[in-house]
Design a protein around this motif. Structure first.
Motif, PDB file in Angstrom:
ATOM      1  N   GLU A 259     -24.582 -31.684  -2.436  1.00 32.11           N
ATOM      2  CA  GLU A 259     -23.344 -31.865  -2.741  1.00 32.11           C
ATOM      3  C   GLU A 259     -22.444 -31.940  -1.611  1.00 32.11           C
ATOM      4  N   ARG A 260     -22.730 -31.283  -0.410  1.00 26.19           N
ATOM      5  CA  ARG A 260     -21.932 -31.210   0.734  1.00 26.19           C
ATOM      6  C   ARG A 260     -22.282 -32.558   1.304  1.00 26.19           C
ATOM      7  N   VAL A 261     -23.346 -33.383   1.096  1.00 23.38           N
ATOM      8  CA  VAL A 261     -23.553 -34.787   1.496  1.00 23.38           C
ATOM      9  C   VAL A 261     -22.691 -35.615   0.802  1.00 23.38           C
ATOM     10  N   ALA A 262     -22.456 -35.439  -0.490  1.00 25.83           N
ATOM     11  CA  ALA A 262     -21.537 -36.373  -1.149  1.00 25.83           C
ATOM     12  C   ALA A 262     -20.501 -36.228  -0.879  1.00 25.83           C
ATOM     13  N   ASN A 263     -19.839 -35.011  -0.621  1.00 25.50           N
ATOM     14  CA  ASN A 263     -18.572 -34.785  -0.176  1.00 25.50           C
ATOM     15  C   ASN A 263     -18.260 -35.274   1.032  1.00 25.50           C
ATOM     16  N   LEU A 264     -19.207 -35.256   1.903  1.00 32.55           N
ATOM     17  CA  LEU A 264     -18.865 -35.677   3.425  1.00 32.55           C
ATOM     18  C   LEU A 264     -18.757 -37.166   3.296  1.00 32.55           C
ATOM     19  N   GLU A 265     -19.650 -38.081   2.512  1.00 34.06           N
ATOM     20  CA  GLU A 265     -19.514 -39.326   2.416  1.00 34.06           C
ATOM     21  C   GLU A 265     -17.929 -39.813   1.905  1.00 34.06           C
ATOM     22  N   LYS A 266     -17.591 -38.972   0.845  1.00 30.53           N
ATOM     23  CA  LYS A 266     -16.326 -39.337   0.422  1.00 30.53           C
ATOM     24  C   LYS A 266     -15.350 -38.967   1.509  1.00 30.53           C
ATOM     25  N   ALA A 267     -15.281 -37.881   2.267  1.00 32.72           N
ATOM     26  CA  ALA A 267     -14.531 -37.398   3.228  1.00 32.72           C
ATOM     27  C   ALA A 267     -14.425 -38.611   4.297  1.00 32.72           C
ATOM     28  N   PHE A 268     -15.473 -39.222   4.541  1.00 28.98           N
ATOM     29  CA  PHE A 268     -15.238 -40.493   5.718  1.00 28.98           C
ATOM     30  C   PHE A 268     -14.213 -41.545   5.081  1.00 28.98           C
ATOM     31  N   ASN A 269     -14.545 -41.575   3.808  1.00 29.22           N
ATOM     32  CA  ASN A 269     -13.692 -42.917   3.196  1.00 29.22           C
ATOM     33  C   ASN A 269     -12.415 -42.299   3.018  1.00 29.22           C
ATOM     34  N   THR A 270     -12.197 -41.088   2.675  1.00 27.65           N
ATOM     35  CA  THR A 270     -10.857 -40.651   2.760  1.00 27.65           C
ATOM     36  C   THR A 270     -10.117 -40.964   4.081  1.00 27.65           C
ATOM     37  N   ARG A 271     -10.971 -40.686   5.156  1.00 27.13           N
ATOM     38  CA  ARG A 271     -10.069 -40.748   6.465  1.00 27.13           C
ATOM     39  C   ARG A 271      -9.710 -42.334   6.718  1.00 27.13           C
TER      40      ARG A 271
ATOM     41  N   TRP B 217     -12.225 -32.179  -7.352  1.00 28.51           N
ATOM     42  CA  TRP B 217     -11.396 -32.923  -6.880  1.00 28.51           C
ATOM     43  C   TRP B 217     -10.126 -33.367  -7.439  1.00 28.51           C
ATOM     44  N   ASP B 218      -9.114 -33.625  -6.833  1.00 30.38           N
ATOM     45  CA  ASP B 218      -7.926 -33.765  -7.295  1.00 30.38           C
ATOM     46  C   ASP B 218      -7.700 -34.896  -8.336  1.00 30.38           C
ATOM     47  N   LYS B 219      -7.430 -34.923  -9.453  1.00 26.06           N
ATOM     48  CA  LYS B 219      -7.331 -35.968 -10.408  1.00 26.06           C
ATOM     49  C   LYS B 219      -6.456 -37.005 -10.051  1.00 26.06           C
ATOM     50  N   LYS B 220      -5.324 -36.698  -9.487  1.00 27.17           N
ATOM     51  CA  LYS B 220      -3.942 -37.561  -9.419  1.00 27.17           C
ATOM     52  C   LYS B 220      -4.198 -38.528  -8.270  1.00 27.17           C
ATOM     53  N   THR B 221      -4.723 -37.854  -7.105  1.00 26.65           N
ATOM     54  CA  THR B 221      -4.846 -38.934  -5.704  1.00 26.65           C
ATOM     55  C   THR B 221      -6.337 -39.197  -5.760  1.00 26.65           C
ATOM     56  N   GLY B 222      -7.434 -38.547  -6.363  1.00 27.76           N
ATOM     57  CA  GLY B 222      -8.595 -38.740  -5.968  1.00 27.76           C
ATOM     58  C   GLY B 222      -9.178 -38.102  -4.790  1.00 27.76           C
TER      59      GLY B 222
ATOM     60  N   GLY C 218      -8.217 -44.240   4.378  1.00 23.29           N
ATOM     61  CA  GLY C 218      -7.301 -44.253   3.591  1.00 23.29           C
ATOM     62  C   GLY C 218      -7.656 -44.790   2.363  1.00 23.29           C
ATOM     63  N   LEU C 219      -8.946 -44.567   1.705  1.00 26.61           N
ATOM     64  CA  LEU C 219      -9.400 -44.986   0.229  1.00 26.61           C
ATOM     65  C   LEU C 219      -8.709 -43.598  -0.695  1.00 26.61           C
ATOM     66  N   ARG C 220      -8.072 -44.090  -1.458  1.00 32.02           N
ATOM     67  CA  ARG C 220      -7.456 -43.025  -2.700  1.00 32.02           C
ATOM     68  C   ARG C 220      -8.321 -43.801  -4.010  1.00 32.02           C
ATOM     69  N   ARG C 221      -7.656 -42.779  -5.059  1.00 37.32           N
ATOM     70  CA  ARG C 221      -7.920 -43.188  -6.472  1.00 37.32           C
ATOM     71  C   ARG C 221      -7.703 -44.507  -7.087  1.00 37.32           C
ATOM     72  N   GLU C 222      -6.928 -45.249  -6.464  1.00 35.60           N
ATOM     73  CA  GLU C 222      -6.714 -46.463  -6.949  1.00 35.60           C
ATOM     74  C   GLU C 222      -7.623 -47.445  -6.260  1.00 35.60           C
ATOM     75  N   ASP C 223      -8.047 -46.957  -5.467  1.00 36.66           N
ATOM     76  CA  ASP C 223      -9.381 -47.907  -4.773  1.00 36.66           C
ATOM     77  C   ASP C 223     -10.740 -47.864  -5.514  1.00 36.66           C
ATOM     78  N   ASP C 224     -10.553 -46.981  -6.233  1.00 34.21           N
ATOM     79  CA  ASP C 224     -11.894 -46.756  -7.166  1.00 34.21           C
ATOM     80  C   ASP C 224     -11.850 -47.682  -8.363  1.00 34.21           C
ATOM     81  N   LYS C 225     -12.125 -48.916  -7.974  1.00 32.88           N
ATOM     82  CA  LYS C 225     -11.955 -49.670  -9.482  1.00 32.88           C
ATOM     83  C   LYS C 225     -13.152 -50.769  -9.512  1.00 32.88           C
ATOM     84  N   LEU C 226     -13.042 -51.562 -10.658  1.00 28.40           N
ATOM     85  CA  LEU C 226     -13.968 -52.646 -10.941  1.00 28.40           C
ATOM     86  C   LEU C 226     -13.298 -53.945 -10.729  1.00 28.40           C
TER      87      LEU C 226
END
Lengths: 184, 655
Positions: free
Chosen positions: B566-578, B624-629, B580-588
């Motif tokens: 789970e830590r690894v999954a979170n670290l990958e997410k954290a890199f993307n957060t840096r 994680w936070d639902k509103k911002t992702g 500037g990727l947010r919830r609205e970028d998670d799209k198809l």
């Protein structure tokens, strides 16, 4: 008589069905040298580029054995009466590598310390035969972790035919090849 | 530490080489393989601004392999390449099999960190303790096979394994791949482009040191457990042995997962299905089967040989030998482009491999252009302008696809230039050129192409694609729940088999989140996901913990291993957060979101109906936070990632 036992019961290999996964090499070195290093294994897988196939080069424990005959130190090599295996005794071995040169199958390996590494059938229960996934190297009368299924079921139809033709030409009729070929 | 190698750092700018053992604390935290790779990437981008251009010399290329890779544990050997992706401009990683990773580990290195940029083309030669940076000007401009041959000639031995790039990587095509062993491809994210941007042609490695095992007896017991697990699921095991991932073609045909003609239809038409099926492959052109990497119990790789009389176009490829394609190669180069002919598809696959491209993105580009041709948006005048000669792009035209692949890799004409940056950028440029809506026909996700398969009626699969940390694919969280109808896993995760109900959105987002937290276990251990499926029932994590303890002496409980993943999954997410990727970028892409599926099993399904709901559930189950992702500080602290939370908080990336 013992030699015949060694050839037919303890240890066999069916080249042509080998997948080159290297389990035998890695397990052999782990079992005999205490670490995973294919250069310290007592058998080797050779890749034939032309036919895209792999051949496990294993010791046949020939009778008479050219390596045994070539060995200049009488105590350095002997045949185990129980398994029929020819083994090198490391303490007596003078590392002249005469056995390596004498082997017609190049089945004796030279290790990192320039020592001759030769299969001794792990005292009758070779670990390579116990775990070979496609059952290319196998001991017919020893337990095997996979279900008792022919490895021929896993290969392409033409591979099975080529393999069978080869085996018949060489005069071998392994028992499991006799059965009906089953298409997947 | 027993069973772990060291980290090799190579700076190409200065030519400095250093190596240091992996600290035990790091192994405890991220296990190894993909986990430590991600940590090394994170560490690198603490010193360097993460928003740099992925093609600049400041980017880093990290190769890594986990503690159970290259051992006879039986899971095969899979290594991970981690970098900032030029194709998606975010976190990027890609997996490849082959003997290269095993040799690297046997040479004593678990991770190789490559920074800087060489002034002229070079390759790296690793021979146990000797590490050299050698001149590669002779290999520059050559394809993967020639490079392999030339390097072996240069080193004077055949006993080396090589991972390198073809012309595509040199020409900085953003989705170029690294090819190990001449045919094991680290396809996603543009690993080869990063390598090419560093003027690095290849890495050659020979390992004669081998590995220590902490407790060989316990290790053999762990192997017995793995074989036992494989025996309990003998049907799946036999299918993988026989067909590899190609087995999915027939299954997807039933459930509507094949993206026929640029995903316009979820099924291949009946008359075209047979020549693309696994059965056809096996009965007509299969030649041999082998293991791609040491220690594989299943050996799903293989080669094929075309005689010339198997199919209508086979005579063109008579005598051709190639490597067995994976399902995704078939889906991209055969199903997406409508080329219903195995030998023709195999030829395209071989081109893609030799040039060092990513077949997924190539398939999406070809599919898009062919659909635009079908709709009359691009015409012969355009292809004449781009290629210098008119070319018809109708469906199933092998010649057109081959020309497109050549021009992408060699970058000698305008067609190549148009498709250089991937399908999304190409669609944007075409929109400007044609002033017609084109983006709605393209298959893309986060600026690159997603896996070329139909996802609309599989909500957990679609959610995975939308939220994936490395672009748009399902491998970050193999949501097998609905696509493969795994009621047993649903029961195990949620106590509710309804989560595996097809054509239903109950708990599907949750399923994606849970799978995403589980999958890193496999990637961190360095074994192959085809052998140890993402399957907590048949391959329980406690068995991996036993194997890990036997191999390295590090004691992990099942809970600790899951927490590390789970830590690894979170670290990958954290890199993307840096970045500037947010919830609205998670799209198809628009096609999957708004266009209802045309026919078959999932007729009428579109992702816009459920995606926001499943995403809510996904963030919730991740904590994680639902509103911002964004990740919450609470979750990060619970996982022992205070340092990461600090960094994120400084940049406003924590909710």
């Amino acid at each position: 008589m013992t030699a015949a036992v060694a050839r037919t019961k303890v240890f066999r290999a069916e080249p042509g069905l080998c997948t080159g996964c290297g389990m035998c090499e890695m397990l052999c070195s782990l079992n005999r040298a205490g670490r995973i290093n294919v250069h310290q294994a007592r058998l080797r897988i050779t890749r034939l580029e032309k036919t895209d196939s792999f051949v496990p080069v294993i010791c046949r424990h020939c009778h008479p054995a050219p390596c045994h005959q070539a060995c200049p130190v009488p105590e350095a090599m002997s045949r185990d009466p129980a398994t029929g295996a020819i083994a090198i005794h490391e303490k007596e071995c003078i590392r002249c590598l005469a056995c390596v040169e004498a082997c017609p199958f190049a089945a004796i390996q030279v290790g990192p310390q320039k020592e001759a590494l030769k299969c001794d059938l792990c005292g009758g229960d070779p670990i390579c035969a116990r775990y070979c996934p496609p059952r290319v190297i196998y001991s017919p009368d020893k337990p095997y972790p996979w279900p008792q299924k022919s490895c021929l079921e896993y290969v392409a139809p033409h591979e099975a035919t080529t393999h069978r033709r080869q085996m018949t030409a060489e005069g071998h009729r392994p028992e499991y090849v006799e059965g009906q070929r089953r298409r997947p | 530490m027993t069973g772990y190698g060291s980290i090799l750092r190579i700076d190409l700018t200065s030519g400095k080489v250093s190596s240091a053992p992996i600290p035990e604390e790091l192994c405890r935290r991220f296990v190894g393989g993909a986990g430590i790779n991600t940590w090394l990437l994170w560490e690198h981008f603490l010193k360097v601004d993460p928003r740099i251009d992925p093609l600049s010399a400041d980017n880093v290329l990290i190769a890594g392999i986990g503690p159970l890779g290259a051992t006879p544990y039986g899971g095969g050997t899979k290594m991970k390449w981690t970098f900032k992706s030029p194709a998606y401009n975010m976190y990027g990683d890609s997996t490849c099999g082959g003997h290269f990773g095993a040799q690297l580990r046997w040479a004593g290195y678990d991770h190789v960190v490559i920074t800087g940029k060489a002034s002229k083309p070079v390759y790296i030669w690793i021979d146990d303790d000797t590490v050299e940076v050698r001149d590669a000007s002779r290999m520059w401009g050559r394809d993967v096979d020639e490079t392999d041959h030339l390097i072996k000639m240069d080193l004077g031995t055949k006993e080396v394994e090589i991972a390198g790039i073809g012309q595509a990587g040199e020409n900085l095509v953003t989705y170029a791949s690294i090819i190990a062993d001449r045919h094991r491809v680290a396809g996603r994210g543009g690993s080869g482009c990063v390598m090419g941007s560093k003027n690095l042609k290849a890495i050659a490695v020979r390992g004669a040191k081998g590995l220590e095992v902490s407790d060989p007896k316990a290790f053999m017991n762990a192997l017995d457990l793995l074989i036992g697990s494989l025996n309990t699921m003998s049907r799946e095991r036999d299918a993988i042995k026989l067909y590899g991932t190609l087995r999915l073609t027939a299954y997807y045909q039933r459930v509507g997962g094949n993206a026929w003609r640029n995903c316009q239809f979820p099924q291949i038409p009946e008359e075209n299905f047979n020549p693309l099926s696994q059965r056809w492959y096996r009965d007509h052109i299969a030649y041999s089967s082998y293991s791609c990497s040491p220690g594989c119990l299943l050996s799903c790789s293989g080669t094929y040989k075309v005689k010339g009389n198997e199919s209508p176009t086979a005579h063109k490829f008579a005598g051709m030998k190639g490597y067995k394609p994976e399902y995704l190669s078939l889906a991209s180069l055969g199903i997406m482009t409508g080329i219903a002919d195995f030998p023709a598809m195999g030829d395209l696959n071989d081109r893609v491999r030799k040039y060092g491209l990513d077949c997924v993105e190539v398939g999406a580009c070809c599919g898009l252009l062919m659909e635009l041709w079908q709709r009359g948006i691009i015409t012969e005048a355009d292809t004449r302008e781009w290629l210098g000669a008119p070319l018809s792009l109708e469906w199933g035209n092998h010649d057109a696809a081959a020309r497109m692949i050549d021009s992408i890799a060699l970058q000698k004409n305008r067609m190549g230039n148009l498709l250089k940056a991937g399908v999304y950028k190409a669609a944007q440029r075409l929109e400007e050129l044609k002033s017609a809506p084109i983006l709605k026909y393209a298959l893309y996700g986060k600026g690159g192409s997603p896996f070329n398969e139909e996802v609309r009626q599989f909500p957990s699969w679609a959610t995975n694609m939308a939220v994936s940390s490395r672009g748009a694919d399902h491998l970050k969280g193999l949501g097998t729940l609905d696509k493969f109808n795994r009621r047993d896993i649903a029961q195990h995760y949620f106590g509710d088999p309804k989560a595996a109900e097809p054509l239903d959105i109950t708990l599907k987002g949750a399923g994606s989140a849970v799978a995403e937290n589980y999958t890193p276990i496999v990637n961190c251990l360095g074994v192959c996901t085809f052998v140890v499926d993402v399957d907590p029932i048949n391959f329980p994590p406690r068995n991996f913990a036993l194997a890990l303890k036997a191999a390295t002496g590090l004691e992990f409980t099942e809970q600790e291993l899951l927490a590390a993943a789970e830590r690894v999954a979170n670290l990958e997410k954290a890199f993307n957060t840096r970045l500037g990727l947010r919830r609205e970028d998670d799209k198809l892409c628009e096609r999957w979101l708004n266009e209802p599926e045309a026919q078959g099993y999932g007729k009428g399904w579109k992702a816009a109906d459920y995606l926001e709901k499943t995403k809510d559930e996904y963030y919730e189950y991740h904590g994680w936070d639902k509103k911002t992702g964004l990740q919450t500080r609470k979750k990060l602290e619970q996982l022992g990632m205070q340092d990461i939370a600090e960094v994120l908080a400084r940049e406003g990336g924590v909710a």
